[in-house]
Design an enzyme around this catalytic site. Structure first.
Site, PDB file in Angstrom:
ATOM      1  N   SER A   1      35.898  42.272  29.178  1.00  0.00           N
ATOM      2  CA  SER A   1      36.369  41.181  29.743  1.00  0.00           C
ATOM      3  C   SER A   1      35.204  40.082  30.115  1.00  0.00           C
ATOM      4  O   SER A   1      34.120  40.604  30.155  1.00  0.00           O
ATOM      5  CB  SER A   1      37.309  41.625  31.075  1.00  0.00           C
ATOM      6  OG  SER A   1      37.473  40.357  31.707  1.00  0.00           O
TER       7      SER A   1
ATOM      8  N   TYR B   1      38.183  46.005  38.930  1.00  0.00           N
ATOM      9  CA  TYR B   1      38.453  45.882  37.529  1.00  0.00           C
ATOM     10  C   TYR B   1      37.340  45.220  37.005  1.00  0.00           C
ATOM     11  O   TYR B   1      36.983  45.645  35.701  1.00  0.00           O
ATOM     12  CB  TYR B   1      39.825  44.814  37.437  1.00  0.00           C
ATOM     13  CG  TYR B   1      39.941  44.555  35.736  1.00  0.00           C
ATOM     14  CD1 TYR B   1      40.746  45.097  35.141  1.00  0.00           C
ATOM     15  CD2 TYR B   1      39.469  43.132  35.253  1.00  0.00           C
ATOM     16  CE1 TYR B   1      40.901  44.790  33.861  1.00  0.00           C
ATOM     17  CE2 TYR B   1      39.647  42.877  33.919  1.00  0.00           C
ATOM     18  CZ  TYR B   1      40.499  43.690  33.170  1.00  0.00           C
ATOM     19  OH  TYR B   1      40.551  43.270  32.074  1.00  0.00           O
TER      20      TYR B   1
END
Length: 248
Positions: free
Chosen positions: A138, A151
């Site tokens: 990400s 995350y």
């Protein structure tokens, strides 16, 4: 990576980026096997897209990864591409000790899930032509979002692991790519599917499919580059502060 003529297994492809990429790769002339926990949903997807294959897999369950991987290798012995797509993202208040439950679930799914999958497939892929592993990190691996701390950290771990994996597999005949999405209009977080700060899914998929044939390391759409290179560009702190007000 060639974009047609592959047999591709994508755990975590029942929604969002995973499903979108599965359908694009299917339409491009690949045999695609989607993996997920929800069998009824996978059946509906397969019914809507003839030729798409399905395998039930829970990447948070170590034994189930072993079982499902053996099933894929037996049923689809030409499998030469693995895309480790499964992942979850949750908001956290790190001042509340209960954040640990969320953190454990994210580490289990986002880090241990892909590692279990790769452990089950790496030896198998060594015998496959044009073998490729694609991990999914990400933009938050490079510029974290404070409200989704675990995350962001799990995706930083995937980036680091992928760099080491690429180096270790360099002489094994297996290519290693890292897909680095920005925020994309999916249901990953509440409200994200319609958020103006997230990239439209079709635009993201268009860029990814265009980049795949020449990618050798990271697959970076234009929208993710500010996150990916914030440290080099000298605005890491400012961008991280801005992200802290985006989701939380």
């Amino acid at each position: 990576m060639r974009t047609s003529g592959n047999t591709i297994f994508i755990p975590g492809a029942t929604s969002g980026i995973g499903l979108g990429l599965a359908l694009r790769l299917h339409d491009a002339g690949n045999r695609v096997i989607i993996g997920g926990r929800r069998t009824e949903l996978m059946k509906q997807i397969a019914d809507d897209h003839p030729g798409l294959e399905t395998v039930r897999i829970d990447t948070a369950d170590a034994a189930d990864v072993v079982r499902a991987s053996a099933d894929v290798q037996q049923r689809f012995p030409e499998t030469n591409v693995i895309i480790a797509m499964a992942g979850i993202m949750r908001s956290e208040d790190l001042s509340d000790p209960s954040f640990l439950d969320t953190a454990v679930a994210e580490v289990e799914t986002n880090i241990l899930g892909p590692l279990r999958l790769l452990a089950a497939f790496t030896e198998f892929l060594r015998n496959q032509p044009d073998a490729t592993i694609i991990t999914v990190s990400s933009g938050l691996a490079f510029t974290p979002m404070a409200g989704t701390a675990t995350y962001s950290a799990t995706k930083a771990a995937i980036h680091s692991f992928t760099d080491s994996l690429r180096l270790q597999l360099a002489d094994k005949g297996i290519g290693v790519l890292e897909l680095v999405p920005p925020a994309v209009q999916t249901d990953l977080m509440p409200g994200q599917a319609d958020a103006d700060w997230a990239m439209p899914l079709d635009e993201f998929l268009d860029e990814v499919m265009a980049l795949l044939p020449t990618a050798t390391r990271e697959i970076l759409v234009e929208r993710v580059k500010p996150l990916r290179f914030s440290a080099q560009q000298g605005n890491y702190d400012d961008l991280m502060a801005a992200l802290a007000h985006q989701v939380g």
